[in-house]
Design a protein around this motif. Sequence first.
Motif, PDB file in Angstrom:
ATOM      1  N   UNK A  94      -9.850 -13.762 -19.071  1.00 23.71           N
ATOM      2  CA  UNK A  94      -9.375 -12.529 -19.729  1.00 23.71           C
ATOM      3  C   UNK A  94      -9.102 -11.447 -18.695  1.00 23.71           C
ATOM      4  N   UNK A  95      -9.998 -11.320 -17.720  1.00 19.32           N
ATOM      5  CA  UNK A  95      -9.799 -10.320 -16.672  1.00 19.32           C
ATOM      6  C   UNK A  95      -8.571 -10.645 -15.826  1.00 19.32           C
ATOM      7  N   UNK A  96      -8.332 -11.928 -15.602  1.00 14.64           N
ATOM      8  CA  UNK A  96      -7.144 -12.363 -14.868  1.00 14.64           C
ATOM      9  C   UNK A  96      -5.880 -11.930 -15.608  1.00 14.64           C
ATOM     10  N   UNK A  97      -5.863 -12.138 -16.917  1.00 19.13           N
ATOM     11  CA  UNK A  97      -4.703 -11.742 -17.724  1.00 19.13           C
ATOM     12  C   UNK A  97      -4.522 -10.229 -17.773  1.00 19.13           C
ATOM     13  N   UNK A  98      -5.629  -9.503 -17.783  1.00 15.99           N
ATOM     14  CA  UNK A  98      -5.557  -8.052 -17.912  1.00 15.99           C
ATOM     15  C   UNK A  98      -5.257  -7.351 -16.589  1.00 15.99           C
ATOM     16  N   UNK A  99      -5.894  -7.804 -15.494  1.00 17.08           N
ATOM     17  CA  UNK A  99      -5.807  -7.077 -14.234  1.00 17.08           C
ATOM     18  C   UNK A  99      -5.101  -7.820 -13.097  1.00 17.08           C
ATOM     19  N   UNK A 100      -4.750  -9.075 -13.314  1.00 15.25           N
ATOM     20  CA  UNK A 100      -4.100  -9.851 -12.257  1.00 15.25           C
ATOM     21  C   UNK A 100      -3.057 -10.774 -12.885  1.00 15.25           C
ATOM     22  N   UNK A 101      -2.101 -10.163 -13.568  1.00 14.05           N
ATOM     23  CA  UNK A 101      -1.080 -10.936 -14.282  1.00 14.05           C
ATOM     24  C   UNK A 101      -0.218 -11.784 -13.350  1.00 14.05           C
ATOM     25  N   UNK A 102      -0.065 -11.328 -12.094  1.00  9.56           N
ATOM     26  CA  UNK A 102       0.733 -12.089 -11.135  1.00  9.56           C
ATOM     27  C   UNK A 102      -0.061 -13.252 -10.547  1.00  9.56           C
ATOM     28  N   UNK A 112     -12.958  -7.977  -7.481  1.00  8.45           N
ATOM     29  CA  UNK A 112     -12.479  -8.866  -6.429  1.00  8.45           C
ATOM     30  C   UNK A 112     -12.119 -10.204  -7.061  1.00  8.45           C
ATOM     31  N   UNK A 113     -10.821 -10.487  -7.133  1.00  7.75           N
ATOM     32  CA  UNK A 113     -10.322 -11.749  -7.680  1.00  7.75           C
ATOM     33  C   UNK A 113     -10.255 -12.760  -6.540  1.00  7.75           C
ATOM     34  N   UNK A 114     -11.001 -13.840  -6.705  1.00  7.14           N
ATOM     35  CA  UNK A 114     -11.096 -14.852  -5.667  1.00  7.14           C
ATOM     36  C   UNK A 114     -10.980 -16.247  -6.263  1.00  7.14           C
ATOM     37  N   UNK A 115     -10.453 -17.133  -5.482  1.00  5.02           N
ATOM     38  CA  UNK A 115     -10.505 -18.558  -5.784  1.00  5.02           C
ATOM     39  C   UNK A 115     -11.446 -19.157  -4.748  1.00  5.02           C
ATOM     40  N   UNK A 116     -12.727 -19.032  -5.006  1.00  7.04           N
ATOM     41  CA  UNK A 116     -13.751 -19.290  -3.981  1.00  7.04           C
ATOM     42  C   UNK A 116     -13.720 -20.692  -3.399  1.00  7.04           C
ATOM     43  N   UNK A 117     -13.273 -21.666  -4.176  1.00  8.62           N
ATOM     44  CA  UNK A 117     -13.331 -23.044  -3.668  1.00  8.62           C
ATOM     45  C   UNK A 117     -11.970 -23.613  -3.264  1.00  8.62           C
ATOM     46  N   UNK A 118     -10.915 -22.808  -3.323  1.00 11.81           N
ATOM     47  CA  UNK A 118      -9.594 -23.340  -2.990  1.00 11.81           C
ATOM     48  C   UNK A 118      -8.699 -22.369  -2.216  1.00 11.81           C
ATOM     49  N   UNK A 119      -9.005 -21.093  -2.229  1.00 18.10           N
ATOM     50  CA  UNK A 119      -8.115 -20.073  -1.655  1.00 18.10           C
ATOM     51  C   UNK A 119      -8.542 -19.725  -0.231  1.00 18.10           C
ATOM     52  N   UNK A 126     -14.740 -26.517 -12.168  1.00 16.05           N
ATOM     53  CA  UNK A 126     -15.236 -25.879 -13.392  1.00 16.05           C
ATOM     54  C   UNK A 126     -16.760 -25.783 -13.439  1.00 16.05           C
ATOM     55  N   UNK A 127     -17.445 -26.566 -12.617  1.00 15.47           N
ATOM     56  CA  UNK A 127     -18.901 -26.539 -12.617  1.00 15.47           C
ATOM     57  C   UNK A 127     -19.483 -25.307 -11.917  1.00 15.47           C
ATOM     58  N   UNK A 128     -18.661 -24.547 -11.224  1.00 14.87           N
ATOM     59  CA  UNK A 128     -19.157 -23.388 -10.486  1.00 14.87           C
ATOM     60  C   UNK A 128     -19.444 -22.193 -11.379  1.00 14.87           C
ATOM     61  N   UNK A 129     -18.892 -22.188 -12.589  1.00 10.85           N
ATOM     62  CA  UNK A 129     -19.096 -21.080 -13.528  1.00 10.85           C
ATOM     63  C   UNK A 129     -19.564 -21.609 -14.870  1.00 10.85           C
ATOM     64  N   UNK A 130     -20.231 -20.743 -15.611  1.00  8.32           N
ATOM     65  CA  UNK A 130     -20.566 -21.094 -16.988  1.00  8.32           C
ATOM     66  C   UNK A 130     -19.309 -20.957 -17.845  1.00  8.32           C
ATOM     67  N   UNK A 131     -19.330 -21.523 -19.014  1.00  8.84           N
ATOM     68  CA  UNK A 131     -18.192 -21.401 -19.932  1.00  8.84           C
ATOM     69  C   UNK A 131     -17.921 -19.930 -20.257  1.00  8.84           C
ATOM     70  N   UNK A 132     -18.976 -19.171 -20.473  1.00 11.18           N
ATOM     71  CA  UNK A 132     -18.840 -17.742 -20.782  1.00 11.18           C
ATOM     72  C   UNK A 132     -18.168 -16.997 -19.622  1.00 11.18           C
ATOM     73  N   UNK A 133     -18.582 -17.299 -18.386  1.00  2.00           N
ATOM     74  CA  UNK A 133     -17.961 -16.666 -17.225  1.00  2.00           C
ATOM     75  C   UNK A 133     -16.494 -17.060 -17.084  1.00  2.00           C
ATOM     76  N   UNK A 134     -16.184 -18.334 -17.306  1.00  2.15           N
ATOM     77  CA  UNK A 134     -14.783 -18.790 -17.215  1.00  2.15           C
ATOM     78  C   UNK A 134     -13.919 -18.039 -18.222  1.00  2.15           C
ATOM     79  N   UNK A 135     -14.424 -17.882 -19.448  1.00  2.00           N
ATOM     80  CA  UNK A 135     -13.651 -17.173 -20.481  1.00  2.00           C
ATOM     81  C   UNK A 135     -13.461 -15.711 -20.101  1.00  2.00           C
ATOM     82  N   UNK A 136     -14.545 -15.062 -19.668  1.00  2.00           N
ATOM     83  CA  UNK A 136     -14.455 -13.658 -19.267  1.00  2.00           C
ATOM     84  C   UNK A 136     -13.477 -13.490 -18.110  1.00  2.00           C
ATOM     85  N   UNK A 137     -13.589 -14.348 -17.083  1.00  2.00           N
ATOM     86  CA  UNK A 137     -12.735 -14.218 -15.909  1.00  2.00           C
ATOM     87  C   UNK A 137     -11.272 -14.503 -16.227  1.00  2.00           C
TER      88      UNK A 137
END
Length: 149
Positions: A101-109, A47-54, A88-99
């Motif tokens: 990558x997932x955005x690029x792989x599974x949600x290119x649009x 589930x791709x979400x923009x929890x604080x803006x979408x 940016x404070x809602x996620x850890x740096x590791x989560x931001x990096x992982x997400x």
Amino acid sequence: MKNLFLLLFFSFSIAYAQQKQQDVTWLQDFDKAKSIAKKKNKKVLLYFSGSDWCAPCKMLKKDFFENDKFKKYTSSFVLMLVDIPRNRDLLTEKQREQNAKLLEQYNMQKSFPLVTIIDTKGKVIDKISGYNSLRDPKFHFELLDKLSK
């Protein structure tokens, strides 16, 4: 005495409602989600979400994911939240990096919200993008109907 009873009643009602919402477990570690999916022979629901803006993401969360009907599908999927917040404070740096990558792989649009179903090897099986102001999650439930065990 009547006020005390009402206070206790509302306190228990709120606690019950909060517990009811917590019945669904969302993972945020992709490797863990894939591992669990493989062990249990399940598909992964990303589930791709923009929890604080979408705004559509917030509506979909309320109308679909917090719907009691959604809970019946959770036994068929491993649930993975891929949040892309602006704060940016809602996620850890590791989560931001992982997400990212997932955005690029599974949600290119970069479509939000996006529900993508993948198999244990990471191959996209199906997906549904967006959510409109009519607030009808019918098509989202149809996707789950089609792909649940």
